[in-house]
Design a protein around this motif. Structure first.
Motif, PDB file in Angstrom:
ATOM      1  N   SER A 238       0.797  -1.222   0.000  1.00  0.00           N
ATOM      2  CA  SER A 238       0.000   0.000   0.000  1.00  0.00           C
ATOM      3  C   SER A 238       0.833   1.278   0.000  1.00  0.00           C
ATOM      4  N   VAL A 239       2.128   1.175   0.344  1.00  0.00           N
ATOM      5  CA  VAL A 239       2.962   2.382   0.424  1.00  0.00           C
ATOM      6  C   VAL A 239       4.132   2.363  -0.551  1.00  0.00           C
ATOM      7  N   LYS A 240       4.305   1.270  -1.266  1.00  0.00           N
ATOM      8  CA  LYS A 240       5.434   1.174  -2.209  1.00  0.00           C
ATOM      9  C   LYS A 240       5.371   2.304  -3.227  1.00  0.00           C
ATOM     10  N   GLY A 241       6.522   2.927  -3.452  1.00  0.00           N
ATOM     11  CA  GLY A 241       6.596   4.018  -4.410  1.00  0.00           C
ATOM     12  C   GLY A 241       6.210   5.369  -3.836  1.00  0.00           C
ATOM     13  N   ARG A 242       5.637   5.383  -2.632  1.00  0.00           N
ATOM     14  CA  ARG A 242       5.240   6.645  -2.000  1.00  0.00           C
ATOM     15  C   ARG A 242       6.040   6.931  -0.724  1.00  0.00           C
ATOM     16  N   PHE A 243       6.374   5.893   0.023  1.00  0.00           N
ATOM     17  CA  PHE A 243       7.087   6.041   1.289  1.00  0.00           C
ATOM     18  C   PHE A 243       8.519   5.536   1.135  1.00  0.00           C
ATOM     19  N   THR A 244       9.438   6.153   1.881  1.00  0.00           N
ATOM     20  CA  THR A 244      10.832   5.732   1.884  1.00  0.00           C
ATOM     21  C   THR A 244      11.355   5.726   3.313  1.00  0.00           C
ATOM     22  N   ILE A 245      11.923   4.592   3.715  1.00  0.00           N
ATOM     23  CA  ILE A 245      12.538   4.484   5.033  1.00  0.00           C
ATOM     24  C   ILE A 245      14.048   4.651   4.882  1.00  0.00           C
ATOM     25  N   SER A 246      14.662   5.294   5.867  1.00  0.00           N
ATOM     26  CA  SER A 246      16.116   5.445   5.875  1.00  0.00           C
ATOM     27  C   SER A 246      16.582   5.522   7.326  1.00  0.00           C
ATOM     28  N   ARG A 247      17.876   5.357   7.524  1.00  0.00           N
ATOM     29  CA  ARG A 247      18.413   5.439   8.886  1.00  0.00           C
ATOM     30  C   ARG A 247      19.787   6.071   8.878  1.00  0.00           C
TER      31      ARG A 247
END
Length: 124
Positions: free
Chosen positions: A63-72
């Motif tokens: 549901s979030v692929k292509g819209r959300f990005t996780i990073s650290r």
């Protein structure tokens, strides 16, 4: 034990963006897989995205692929969630969580430490 504090939530119009932050305490943060989960109103907590200890591997809910990005940033003990093209269906309390399992898990039960959550509301 890792302590987690989320921030960055708020009210945004559909199509807008928000960046959530998760600040972690402890010197061993770089040994934890870290994830974002969310709990929409009246629904169960659900997986959003997760990132491996060194940031080299990520996993996203469809549901979030292509819209959300996780990073650290392990040097700063921080994890981020960049959310673009937000939809009203993204309205939820967003939680940061960590686990010591040796894979990028999407299971709530694998995560033993959780933050208090931050509210994201997307208006139509």
């Amino acid at each position: 034990q890792v302590q987690l504090v989320e921030s960055g939530g708020g009210l945004v119009q559909a199509g807008g963006s928000l960046r959530l932050s998760c600040a972690a305490s402890g010197r061993t943060f770089n040994r934890y897989v870290t994830a974002w989960f969310r709990q929409p109103p009246g629904k169960e907590r659900e997986f959003v995205t997760a990132i491996s200890e060194n940031g080299g591997s990520t996993r996203y809910a469809d549901s979030v692929k292509g819209r959300f990005t996780i990073s650290r940033n392990n040097a700063k003990n921080m994890v981020y969630l960049q959310m673009n093209s937000l939809e009203p269906e993204d309205t939820a309390i967003y939680y940061c969580a960590v686990t010591r399992v040796a894979y990028v898990s999407d299971s709530v039960g694998d995560f033993g430490s959780w933050g208090q959550g931050t509210q994201v509301t997307v208006s139509s």
